[in-house]
Design a protein around this motif. Structure first.
Motif, short mmCIF file in Angstrom:
data_model
loop_
_atom_site.label_atom_id
_atom_site.label_comp_id
_atom_site.label_asym_id
_atom_site.label_seq_id
_atom_site.Cartn_x
_atom_site.Cartn_y
_atom_site.Cartn_z
N SER A 1 0.82 -1.20 0.00
CA SER A 1 0.00 0.00 0.00
C SER A 1 0.86 1.26 0.00
O SER A 1 2.06 1.22 0.32
N GLU A 2 0.24 2.37 -0.34
CA GLU A 2 0.95 3.65 -0.31
C GLU A 2 1.40 4.00 1.10
O GLU A 2 2.47 4.57 1.30
N GLN A 3 0.59 3.65 2.08
CA GLN A 3 0.95 3.90 3.47
C GLN A 3 2.20 3.11 3.87
O GLN A 3 3.08 3.63 4.56
N GLU A 4 2.25 1.86 3.42
CA GLU A 4 3.41 1.02 3.73
C GLU A 4 4.66 1.56 3.03
O GLU A 4 5.76 1.55 3.60
N LYS A 5 4.51 2.01 1.79
CA LYS A 5 5.64 2.59 1.07
C LYS A 5 6.18 3.82 1.80
O LYS A 5 7.39 4.00 1.93
N GLU A 6 5.27 4.67 2.26
CA GLU A 6 5.67 5.88 2.96
C GLU A 6 6.38 5.55 4.27
O GLU A 6 7.39 6.17 4.63
N PHE A 7 5.86 4.55 4.98
CA PHE A 7 6.51 4.14 6.23
C PHE A 7 7.91 3.62 5.96
O PHE A 7 8.86 3.97 6.68
N ALA A 8 8.06 2.77 4.95
CA ALA A 8 9.38 2.22 4.64
C ALA A 8 10.38 3.33 4.34
O ALA A 8 11.53 3.30 4.82
N GLN B 1 10.28 6.56 5.33
CA GLN B 1 10.56 7.32 6.55
C GLN B 1 11.43 6.52 7.51
O GLN B 1 12.32 7.06 8.16
N PHE B 2 11.16 5.22 7.60
CA PHE B 2 11.93 4.36 8.50
C PHE B 2 13.40 4.33 8.12
O PHE B 2 14.29 4.49 8.96
N TRP B 3 13.68 4.13 6.82
CA TRP B 3 15.06 4.04 6.37
C TRP B 3 15.79 5.37 6.51
O TRP B 3 16.97 5.40 6.86
N VAL B 4 15.10 6.46 6.22
CA VAL B 4 15.74 7.77 6.38
C VAL B 4 16.16 7.99 7.82
O VAL B 4 17.30 8.39 8.11
N LEU B 5 15.25 7.70 8.76
CA LEU B 5 15.57 7.89 10.17
C LEU B 5 16.64 6.90 10.62
O LEU B 5 17.56 7.27 11.38
N LEU B 6 16.55 5.66 10.17
CA LEU B 6 17.55 4.65 10.56
C LEU B 6 18.94 5.06 10.11
O LEU B 6 19.91 4.98 10.88
N CYS B 7 19.06 5.51 8.87
CA CYS B 7 20.37 5.91 8.34
C CYS B 7 20.95 7.11 9.10
O CYS B 7 22.17 7.22 9.27
N ASN B 8 20.08 7.99 9.58
CA ASN B 8 20.54 9.15 10.33
C ASN B 8 20.83 8.81 11.79
O ASN B 8 21.54 9.56 12.47
N THR B 9 20.29 7.68 12.27
CA THR B 9 20.41 7.33 13.68
C THR B 9 21.65 6.50 13.98
O THR B 9 22.28 6.69 15.03
N ILE B 10 21.99 5.57 13.10
CA ILE B 10 23.14 4.69 13.35
C ILE B 10 24.43 5.50 13.18
O ILE B 10 24.85 5.79 12.06
N THR B 11 25.04 5.85 14.30
CA THR B 11 26.22 6.72 14.30
C THR B 11 27.34 6.15 13.45
O THR B 11 28.02 6.88 12.71
N GLU B 12 27.52 4.83 13.51
CA GLU B 12 28.61 4.19 12.78
C GLU B 12 28.43 4.35 11.27
O GLU B 12 29.41 4.48 10.53
N TRP B 13 27.20 4.32 10.79
CA TRP B 13 26.95 4.53 9.36
C TRP B 13 27.29 5.95 8.96
O TRP B 13 27.87 6.19 7.90
#
Length: 364
Positions: A228-235, A237-249
């Motif tokens: 769904s479009e909602q699931e696409k949007e969540f994915a 947003q999740f990856w953007v935040l994850l990439c910004n959160t993992i300090t080592e990355w």
């Protein structure tokens, strides 16, 4: 020959022997091609036993893409009379191939395609007028047919799952994964789009299939399912935040450390970590849809170092220090991360934890 099949054909020569390429209507494929009986011992068959679990996938591929499917040629041996009639003196290798109706046909390569075509025709008979190319050889006996099967498969190399994802323009999970990689700078720069396993000296952090498998867990989807479009949007947003959160990355992105060093010293550069995070993301999507971001941000404060044996040994890597990714180790890694960010374990996850404690020498 009073009764025969007749096909427009091209004649060629390989190893001094003639062979013929014809266009065969799909409706004829189930009628003229036979398999060895499966109960015959392997040494007396000219092909492997068919893996029937593959047939539904190939059948669905045809039915779901009636305007866009594609098949490579079938290769077959003919035990019977074949006559090639040249078109003209100038076009000696173009003409008609006539094959006696009482001939026996044996597929040397393509038996699963043949079975899938038969099943697809039951649902969509109109496909019967379409064609597939077939390469015919004279049947020179069992030994020759077995050798043909061996030769045809000897140099076949399956594409990597990453290449399969990269070149798939139908599957929604593949499309989402590729879009994420293109849109997020960290993933775009540090994802290998071809390999499935990275060497210790690879300049990349992730393989494309790692991101794809994580999305499967993140959205609770399998290849081919609707998203769904909602699931696409969540994915996204999740990856953007994850990439910004993992300090080592971020340290890799800012050139403060190398992918090689991160792979050696941390679990965050491995597929077992990514897929574990996918499990957690799926849980957050359903149970904390309005506050999932705050849990993801807590990942910043976890010690991901591989020398943190108390946390990650027996989960992300074995007692030998080798990273070990399978469903159990992914879940065990996810369990500990959930505890660290304040999420409860499900009943299934708790059973896996209890099993780990029972296997531990100290029971802890």
């Amino acid at each position: 020959m009073n009764f025969s099949y007749s096909f427009p054909a091209l004649r060629g020569i390989q190893a001094g022997r003639e062979f013929y390429t014809v266009m065969c209507p799909l409706r004829l494929i189930p009628k003229i091609f036979l398999f060895d009986e499966e109960e015959i011992p392997a040494e007396h068959r000219a092909q492997r036993v068919m893996n029937r679990s593959r047939i539904p996938d190939i059948t669905n591929y045809i039915l779901e893409n009636p305007k866009d499917y594609i098949f490579s040629s079938l290769t077959a041996s003919v035990d019977g009379e074949m006559i090639f009639q040249e078109h003209s003196e100038e076009l000696k290798d173009i003409g008609y191939l006539t094959i006696s109706l009482d001939s026996k046909f044996l597929i040397n390569d393509g038996q699963h395609r043949r079975a899938a075509i038969e099943e697809a025709l039951k649902v969509f008979p109109e496909l019967g007028e379409e064609t597939i190319s077939v390469v015919f050889f004279h049947d020179l006996g069992l030994v020759r047919s077995q050798q043909m099967f061996s030769d045809l498969n000897r140099h076949a190399v399956n594409t990597t799952s990453s290449i399969g994802i990269l070149y798939d323009h139908r599957d929604q999970l593949s499309l989402i994964t590729k879009a994420l990689i293109s849109d997020i700078p960290l993933l775009n720069r540090y994802t290998d789009r071809e390999k499935v396993n990275l060497s210790k000296n690879s300049p990349k952090l992730f393989a494309l299939n790692h991101i794809f498998n994580t999305n499967c867990r993140l959205l609770g989807k399998r290849k081919g399912e609707i998203i769904s479009e909602q699931e696409k949007e969540f994915a996204n947003q999740f990856w953007v935040l994850l990439c910004n959160t993992i300090t080592e990355w971020q340290e890799v992105l800012n050139k403060k450390t190398s992918p090689r060093d991160l792979r050696v010293n941390s679990i965050v550069a491995h597929g077992v970590f990514l897929e574990a995070i996918g499990i957690i993301g799926y849980y957050l999507y359903f149970y904390h849809p309005d506050e999932w971001e705050k849990y993801v941000k807590k990942l910043k404060h976890i010690d991901w170092q591989r020398d943190n044996k108390e946390d990650w040994q027996g989960r992300a890597y074995s007692h030998t220090g080798r990273i070990n990714k399978n469903n159990e180790t992914v879940q065990l890694t996810a369990n500990l991360i959930k505890k660290k960010i304040g999420l409860p374990l499900t009943e299934h996850e708790q059973k896996i934890e209890d099993k780990l404690k029972e296997a531990s020498p100290l029971g802890t």
